[in-house]
Design a protein around this motif. Structure first.
Motif, PDB file in Angstrom:
ATOM      1  N   ASN A 445      28.809  61.575  43.646  1.00 53.25           N
ATOM      2  CA  ASN A 445      30.438  61.322  43.918  1.00 53.25           C
ATOM      3  C   ASN A 445      30.617  62.071  45.375  1.00 53.25           C
ATOM      4  N   SER A 447      32.333  62.448  49.171  1.00 52.22           N
ATOM      5  CA  SER A 447      32.249  61.584  50.130  1.00 52.22           C
ATOM      6  C   SER A 447      30.892  61.427  50.854  1.00 52.22           C
ATOM      7  N   SER A 469      33.430  58.328  47.398  1.00 50.39           N
ATOM      8  CA  SER A 469      34.698  58.035  47.865  1.00 50.39           C
ATOM      9  C   SER A 469      34.996  58.628  49.058  1.00 50.39           C
ATOM     10  N   LYS A 491      33.499  53.897  45.866  1.00 49.81           N
ATOM     11  CA  LYS A 491      34.929  53.792  45.835  1.00 49.81           C
ATOM     12  C   LYS A 491      35.376  54.334  47.064  1.00 49.81           C
ATOM     13  N   THR A 493      37.241  54.000  50.745  1.00 47.42           N
ATOM     14  CA  THR A 493      38.303  53.811  51.148  1.00 47.42           C
ATOM     15  C   THR A 493      38.627  53.931  52.679  1.00 47.42           C
ATOM     16  N   ASN A 514      34.091  47.887  47.194  1.00 52.39           N
ATOM     17  CA  ASN A 514      34.854  49.105  47.519  1.00 52.39           C
ATOM     18  C   ASN A 514      36.220  48.992  47.341  1.00 52.39           C
TER      19      ASN A 514
END
Length: 967
Positions: A445, A447, A469, A491, A493, A514
């Motif tokens: 998890n 970035s 993320s 995930k 963004t 994503n």
């Protein structure tokens, strides 16, 4: 002409005098005759001059100073071509003849050893073909070294080789030699090196090898030897290198091998050896390389391996070892490469692995379950040498070590398919030499750290299937060598950074699944090496890039982004309109009286309202009219598509009088008539005769009464443009062979594409093998052999045309009325704009069991060898009558494994269809089965090419039965 005259001179004027020295006369004449039959593009033999009576100064020629006779000819790497002429027979004192690394062709002259003085004969790395003459070695005289390596020789090793009692070195490697080893080969008592690797030799390795007391090197790898390891091999006490890898050997390691105290390299990879590795393996203390991989060894890894102090490479992968790694391995202080992947090992990851100074460590595919990685914070000096670390497909959990940057020499790091969690360590950026990073299929998890830019050598970055993320860091552009970027199923963004377009080497990009938003950078179209680009299932919007790869991108690669627009997604982008004009209603009437102002204002409002109302009404009216017209056009198009197609003379023909491109285009290549029932017949479920990865196949009849098969393509979303489609189809129509299904024509509209093939009434091989419950069409052995040989010849023709089939299966092999097989569905992948692994495996390779294993690995190039794999499976299917994978009540039977096991255990009857038992040629069937197994090798380089397979089949075919009348 000069060659011919010199040859006559050689035959009929042996006493011609060219100088006062008759020795020179014979040698000069022989060399000039030899040269006359050669092509010498680089002029290497320019010093060979018939006017020069002394050849001792000629390039590549040496003389015996006591006799003035030519004693050696060494022309290695001279780029010569032609045949090895009889002129050399004139050189009565020749002791060394070395012609390696040239382009000599033709067969080996049976009299080449006739002078009797030759000691060294090296014809390696040429294009020699044919068999070694049976009597060739009967005149071997003083021959001590012979090499025919890396040619195209066929046939058996002649028994006469056993008469060359002075032989020290024999190298026949990398040819197509077959049959058993000569019975007397172990009586060459002075033999020190025997290399017969990379051939088609078979049978058992016979006992008696202990007679070769001086043997130092034995290489029989990549053949078809079967049976047990020779029990007396331990008698070769001076043997330094033993390679029996990639054969069909079974049983346990013989006890006598503990006598190989001089052995430095032992390779038994790729057999079916079983049992435990004996403890005495640790007594072979001179071993530097031990490879027991890809067998069926079981039990614990013996602790005695720790006694092998000279060991630098240990490979025990792809076996059934259990337990943990023995602690004793830490004493193998010279060990550089350790591979124990694909076993059943478990427990914690030993800390000593990182203290040994290893260069390569692979523990993948086991059940190691450490919750932390034993990397010391002090990063000892021994860490610095580690270059490859593969811990993938285990049960590791916990966070990745924060000090991983201490592995400063790391080039490959693979920790995929574990249960690792937490963030990606920023220390990854300290790995300046790293070119492959695979952390996919974990639970990571946080970035993607911008510090990743420090790993500027990265070529492959795989982080898919995690919980990452945040945004894709723009700093990734510093990794300028990136070819593969896979970040899917996370995930992530924000928008895709425009900096990615600066990674000019990118070939594979997958950002799908994503939460990326914004528009795609327009300059992505400048990525000239792009092969695959997938951004499906995100929240992207705006217009797709135009140009380059994006002109042929598959719609499936951008699906799931409702706000994307462009021709690929069939969603036109909104036009850019100028801002509306705002009217200041007070400005024109500022000087009027109040009532006039109110009246004027009211008039303007009414005028604008009226315009809006009129405009709305007009839009509604246009919409109704448009829908009506479209419905009428659809009904009209459907009625026209059902109309009969007609055509003359193989010319392009549009059925629409106005040549409307939306109406359809039917082209026949041989002047056949059109369809009687048109598209109606194609939509009739009763005329369906097959389904496949590319579409549904129907049977219909032309106006002239000829039957054809129509394939209605169901990959329209992937099809190229009409121009590209027609060009590829017309090219396919030119490929003709008796073992290929003929393409008769095609039909095109933007939404419907049809391919028209010849119709074969007997149906598919699959139907004949698996759907003939009453046995009415039971195939005889002779018919089956014909089918196998025909398939092989058809594939050879395709490969000569640079066409890979990709989708070989019994449903795509059709049988004509004479029993000749015809390969169908070839070349259809050329209709697709992108040949990526995903498309090939999901859209085309629809049949379980035929797919070559390289389809599962994106980093392996797909070549003709994937067709060879499918052919191997087909061979086994034809011989056994069984499907590639069969589901039993409580088991799954894989055909390859079943046949290999039966063959190893001598259960030949289980390798042949039960309907053939007692009525087949065993001397053909067993070699054919072995060929099938070789072709279906897991390693592409181990498979023969199809031309070699045809040659093997023609050698296997019994001459007496080759002309037999088919049943």
């Amino acid at each position: 002409m000069m060659h011919f005259l010199l040859f006559l001179l050689f035959l009929f004027a042996p006493a011609t005098v060219l100088s006062d020295d008759p020795a020179f006369n014979d040698d000069v004449l022989g060399l000039i005759v030899f040269k006359a039959g050669l092509q010498d593009p680089k002029g290497k033999l320019s010093t060979w001059n018939e006017d020069d009576n002394n050849p001792c100064k000629w390039a590549g020629v040496k003389c015996d100073p006591t006799t003035n006779r030519v004693s050696a000819i060494v022309l290695d790497g001279f780029s010569l071509s032609g045949h090895i002429d009889r002129g050399l027979l004139r050189l009565q004192s020749l002791q060394i003849l070395s012609l390696s690394k040239n382009n000599f062709s033709g067969s080996i002259n049976s009299d080449l050893l006739r002078p009797g003085s030759l000691q060294v004969l090296d014809l390696s790395e040429n294009n020699l073909s044919g068999s070694i003459p049976e009597g060739f070695f009967r005149q071997c005289g003083s021959l001590r070294s012979v090499s025919f390596a890396k040619n195209k020789l066929t046939g058996k090793i002649p028994d006469s080789l056993s008469s060359c009692t002075l032989l020290v070195t024999v190298n026949f490697s990398s040819n197509q030699l077959n049959g058993n080893l000569p019975s007397g080969i172990w009586f060459l008592r002075q033999l020190q090196s025997l290399d017969l690797s990379n051939n088609l030799l078979e049978g058992e390795v016979p006992e008696g090898i202990e007679n070769l007391y001086d043997l130092k090197e034995l290489n029989l790898q990549r053949n078809r030897f079967i049976g047990r390891l020779p029990g007396d091999i331990g008698g070769c006490m001076f043997l330094k290198s033993l390679d029996l890898s990639d054969n069909f050997l079974f049983g346990t390691i013989p006890e006598s091998m503990q006598g190989l105290n001089s052995c430095t390299s032992l390779n038994l990879h790729g057999n079916s050896l079983t049992g435990a590795v004996p403890d005495w393996i640790g007594e072979l203390k001179n071993l530097e390389m031990l490879d027991l991989s890809a067998n069926r060894f079981s039990g614990l890894i013996p602790k005695s391996i720790g006694n092998l102090n000279s060991l630098n490479k240990l490979n025990l992968s792809r076996n059934h070892f259990t337990g943990n790694l023995p602690e004793s391995i830490v004493t193998c202080v010279k060990l550089l490469a350790l591979d124990i992947s694909q076993n059943q090992l478990e427990g914690r990851l030993p800390s000593w692995i990182f203290r040994m100074g290893l260069r390569s460590v692979s523990l993948s595919g086991n059940s190691f379950n450490s919750s932390n990685y034993p990397l010391s914070t002090s990063t000892p000096e021994s860490y610095h040498g580690l270059q490859v670390l593969d811990l993938s497909s285990n049960a590791f959990s916990g966070e990745l070590p924060s000090n991983i940057g201490g592995l400063s020499s790391l080039q490959v790091l693979n920790m995929s398919a574990n249960n690792n969690s937490g963030p990606i360590p920023v220390g990854i950026g300290d790995l300046k030499s790293l070119y492959i990073l695979d952390l996919s299929d974990n639970k990571l998890n946080g970035s993607i750290p911008p510090e990743l830019e420090g790993a500027f050598s990265l070529s492959e970055l795989r982080l898919q299937n995690n919980f990452l993320s945040g945004e894709i860091p723009a700093q990734i552009e510093k990794c300028s060598s990136l070819t593969t970027l896979i970040l899917s199923h996370n995930k992530l963004t924000s928008s895709i950074p425009a900096a990615i377009a600066n990674l000019t080497n990118l070939q594979y990009v997958d950002l799908s699944w994503n939460e990326l938003s914004g528009s795609l950078p327009k300059n992505l179209s400048n990525l000239s090496h792009l092969i695959f680009f997938n951004v499906s299932y995100n929240q992207l919007q705006g217009e797709l890039p135009v140009g380059g790869f994006f002109n042929i991108i598959s719609p499936s690669s951008v699906t799931g982004n409702p706000s994307l627009c462009g021709s690929v997604v069939n969603h036109s982008c909104p036009s850019v309109h100028p801002k509306p004009i705002v009217l200041n209603t007070n400005s024109s009437y500022s000087n009027s009286n109040s009532s006039s102002q109110n009246h004027g204002h009211k008039k303007i409002i009414l005028s604008i309202s009226s315009l809006i109302a009129i405009g709305a009404a007009a839009i509604i009216t246009v919409g109704v009219v448009a829908i009506t017209v479209l419905n009428a056009h659809v009904r009209h198009s459907m009625s026209r598509s059902a109309a009969p197609f007609t055509l003359s003379g193989g010319e392009d023909y549009s059925c629409s009088p106005a040549n409307d491109p939306n109406y359809g285009k039917l082209v026949m290549f041989s002047g056949e008539a059109g369809f009687d029932d048109g598209a109606n017949n194609l939509l009739n479920k009763e005329s369906i005769i097959g389904r496949g990865g590319f579409g549904i196949v129907y049977h219909t009849v032309l106006r002239d009464g000829h039957s054809v098969a129509i394939k209605k393509l169901t990959v329209s979303g992937l099809i190229k443009s009409q121009e590209d489609f027609e060009r590829e189809v017309k090219n396919l129509a030119t490929i003709k062979h008796q073992n290929l299904v003929g393409l008769k024509g095609y039909y095109w509209t933007s939404s419907l594409q049809l391919l028209i093939y010849e119709y074969l009434s007997r149906g598919s091989l699959h139907k004949l093998l698996h759907e003939d419950e009453n046995g009415r069409n039971m195939l005889s052995w002779r018919q089956r052999f014909k089918i196998i040989l025909g398939m092989a010849k058809g594939l050879v023709h395709l490969h000569q045309k640079n066409i890979i089939h990709y989708n070989l299966k019994s449903a795509n092999i059709l049988i004509d009325c004479s029993g000749e097989p015809k390969i169908g569905d070839f070349g259809l992948v050329r209709l697709l704009p992108v040949l990526d692994h995903c498309v090939l495996s999901s859209k085309i390779q629809s049949a379980l069991g035929y797919m070559a294993p390289e389809f599962a690995c994106r980093t392996v190039k797909i070549t003709e060898k994937c067709d060879v794999y499918g052919f191997g499976i087909l061979v086994l299917e034809v011989v056994t009558g069984k499907r590639p994978v069969e589901y039993m009540e409580d088991d799954v039977v894989v055909l390859c494994d079943m046949v290999r096991g039966a063959l190893e255990e001598g259960r030949v009857e289980q390798c042949v269809d039960r309907m053939l038992v007692g009525n087949f040629a065993a001397e053909e069937a067993i070699p054919v089965v072995k060929l099938g197994l070789i072709c279906a090798s897991q390693v592409p380089s181990n498979r023969p090419d199809m031309a070699e397979a045809v040659s093997i089949l023609e050698l296997i075919q019994c001459p007496s039965e080759g002309q037999e009348e088919l049943e």
